[in-house]
Scaffold this motif. Structure first.
Motif, PDB file in Angstrom:
ATOM      1  N   HIS A 188       6.881 -34.432 -42.668  1.00 26.63           N
ATOM      2  CA  HIS A 188       6.683 -34.758 -43.806  1.00 26.63           C
ATOM      3  C   HIS A 188       7.531 -35.866 -44.165  1.00 26.63           C
ATOM      4  O   HIS A 188       8.270 -36.468 -43.766  1.00 26.63           O
ATOM      5  CB  HIS A 188       6.981 -33.495 -44.474  1.00 26.63           C
ATOM      6  CG  HIS A 188       6.754 -32.053 -44.025  1.00 26.63           C
ATOM      7  ND1 HIS A 188       5.668 -32.191 -43.362  1.00 26.63           N
ATOM      8  CD2 HIS A 188       6.760 -30.415 -44.005  1.00 26.63           C
ATOM      9  CE1 HIS A 188       5.633 -30.516 -42.619  1.00 26.63           C
ATOM     10  NE2 HIS A 188       6.003 -29.944 -42.994  1.00 26.63           N
TER      11      HIS A 188
ATOM     12  N   LEU B  21       9.551 -30.353 -40.945  1.00 21.19           N
ATOM     13  CA  LEU B  21      10.145 -30.787 -41.886  1.00 21.19           C
ATOM     14  C   LEU B  21      10.094 -32.448 -41.461  1.00 21.19           C
ATOM     15  O   LEU B  21       9.838 -32.949 -42.371  1.00 21.19           O
ATOM     16  CB  LEU B  21      11.274 -30.222 -42.463  1.00 21.19           C
ATOM     17  CG  LEU B  21      12.031 -31.064 -43.313  1.00 21.19           C
ATOM     18  CD1 LEU B  21      11.716 -30.632 -44.699  1.00 21.19           C
ATOM     19  CD2 LEU B  21      13.835 -31.199 -43.321  1.00 21.19           C
TER      20      LEU B  21
ATOM     21  N   PRO C 121       8.163 -37.260 -48.909  1.00 16.74           N
ATOM     22  CA  PRO C 121       8.537 -36.666 -49.933  1.00 16.74           C
ATOM     23  C   PRO C 121       6.984 -37.395 -51.087  1.00 16.74           C
ATOM     24  O   PRO C 121       6.781 -36.557 -51.376  1.00 16.74           O
ATOM     25  CB  PRO C 121       9.580 -37.447 -50.783  1.00 16.74           C
ATOM     26  CG  PRO C 121      10.690 -37.563 -49.365  1.00 16.74           C
ATOM     27  CD  PRO C 121       9.666 -37.676 -48.650  1.00 16.74           C
TER      28      PRO C 121
ATOM     29  N   VAL D 263       4.447 -34.103 -50.306  1.00 14.91           N
ATOM     30  CA  VAL D 263       3.998 -32.913 -51.588  1.00 14.91           C
ATOM     31  C   VAL D 263       2.586 -33.512 -53.122  1.00 14.91           C
ATOM     32  O   VAL D 263       2.448 -32.954 -53.793  1.00 14.91           O
ATOM     33  CB  VAL D 263       4.860 -33.079 -52.426  1.00 14.91           C
ATOM     34  CG1 VAL D 263       5.468 -31.450 -53.403  1.00 14.91           C
ATOM     35  CG2 VAL D 263       6.768 -32.197 -51.536  1.00 14.91           C
TER      36      VAL D 263
ATOM     37  N   GLN E 126       6.160 -26.594 -53.813  1.00 14.69           N
ATOM     38  CA  GLN E 126       5.463 -26.143 -53.520  1.00 14.69           C
ATOM     39  C   GLN E 126       5.322 -25.054 -54.265  1.00 14.69           C
ATOM     40  O   GLN E 126       3.941 -24.182 -54.669  1.00 14.69           O
ATOM     41  CB  GLN E 126       4.833 -26.005 -51.643  1.00 14.69           C
ATOM     42  CG  GLN E 126       4.774 -27.400 -51.603  1.00 14.69           C
ATOM     43  CD  GLN E 126       4.644 -26.909 -49.260  1.00 14.69           C
ATOM     44  OE1 GLN E 126       4.132 -26.900 -49.322  1.00 14.69           O
ATOM     45  NE2 GLN E 126       5.461 -26.851 -48.934  1.00 14.69           N
TER      46      GLN E 126
ATOM     47  N   TYR F 161      11.776 -28.496 -50.753  1.00 12.39           N
ATOM     48  CA  TYR F 161       9.715 -28.883 -50.659  1.00 12.39           C
ATOM     49  C   TYR F 161       9.298 -27.667 -51.035  1.00 12.39           C
ATOM     50  O   TYR F 161       8.409 -27.623 -50.921  1.00 12.39           O
ATOM     51  CB  TYR F 161      10.243 -28.886 -48.447  1.00 12.39           C
ATOM     52  CG  TYR F 161       9.507 -30.726 -48.656  1.00 12.39           C
ATOM     53  CD1 TYR F 161       8.508 -31.104 -48.859  1.00 12.39           C
ATOM     54  CD2 TYR F 161      10.533 -31.525 -47.990  1.00 12.39           C
ATOM     55  CE1 TYR F 161       8.164 -32.680 -48.145  1.00 12.39           C
ATOM     56  CE2 TYR F 161      10.809 -32.527 -47.443  1.00 12.39           C
ATOM     57  CZ  TYR F 161       9.286 -32.899 -47.744  1.00 12.39           C
ATOM     58  OH  TYR F 161       9.430 -34.194 -47.300  1.00 12.39           O
TER      59      TYR F 161
END
Length: 261
Positions: free
Chosen positions: A78, A75, A80, A83, A122, A118
């Motif tokens: 990652h 996490l 935003p 995505v 997804q 997330y």
């Protein structure tokens, strides 16, 4: 150990073949898998930098198929915008699934609320692209199941399943598969063994999760996709069925779920 090719080619439904643990002998790992009868590999991603690496890997190895996603344990790596990048990547490439995605509430894992965001996004991308999902659910199986039920996603696998018989039933009643690997080969895994022995075989997939989760014969070693043959042996023994029948059923399940040729 004497290698024995199984009568039906096997599918490793979850192997991180791009992991650094395989950096020095990836070709040999794939060849050992093939000699053991494991001819098809599904390779899920964990973060955005792994997407092009997995695409190239699968292009090099016939029988290897990519899945792309953002893993909850990564996490902090990652962003935003990744995505949105995943949405574009799914459009431009041809994965067999969205994954590895999900929730991990084990011990001191990162921001649970951000994990949820997330995961939900997804799942939405998977629906939009008509793709199954490869789901991680460590310490969060109840919430994962509830999220899947609410989301409308009905195609996928909860890999490395380790829940109760009731939780297993809830998942296969939703249409999901259970990914079973090295842990089932340990005699102490009595609950998992009972589930595998009695569950509908049409919801069962075999996996390695290599380089992690080696079976009992390889405790403390690096796991490999070739070891799926040992998972098959254990599952067939538990179910009182032939290895050929279990191999044929689980491989057909994987090919149907992931749309493999």
């Amino acid at each position: 150990m004497h290698e024995k090719r199984n009568p039906c080619p096997l599918v490793d439904s979850h192997v991180h073949l791009d992991d650094e643990a395989f950096a020095n002998d990836q070709e040999a790992v794939v060849e050992r898998a093939r000699r053991s009868g494991v001819t098809t590999l599904v390779v899920p991603a964990v973060d955005a930098p792994s997407w092009p690496r997995i695409r190239q890997l699968c292009a090099r190895h016939p029988g290897a198929y990519p899945a792309y996603g953002l893993h909850p344990l990564f996490l902090t790596a990652h962003a935003p915008k990744q995505v949105d990048a995943l949405a574009a990547w799914l459009n431009e490439n041809h994965p067999v699934a969205v994954g590895e995605i999900g929730l991990d509430f084990h011990l001191d894992t990162p921001d649970h609320e951000l994990q949820r965001r997330y995961f939900s996004r997804q799942l939405q991308l998977a629906r939009e692209h008509d793709l199954p999902v490869i789901v991680h659910a460590r310490g969060a199986l109840e919430e994962v199941t509830l999220t899947l039920r609410r989301s409308g996603n009905r195609r996928g696998v909860v890999h490395s399943f380790s829940g109760s018989e009731q939780q297993a039933r809830q998942l296969w009643e939703l249409g999901f598969h259970l990914g079973i690997g090295g842990p089932v080969t340990y005699e102490r895994a009595q609950r998992l063994r009972r589930i595998v022995a009695g569950m509908p075989i049409e919801h069962l997939l075999l996996e390695s999760d290599a380089p992690d989760q080696p079976g009992a014969a390889h405790r403390g070693e690096r796991n490999e996709p070739a070891h799926v043959a040992e998972v098959l042996h254990c599952v067939a023994m538990l179910r009182g069925e032939t290895e050929a029948d279990v191999a044929a059923a689980t491989s057909a399940n994987a090919r149907r779920l992931f749309g493999l040729g």
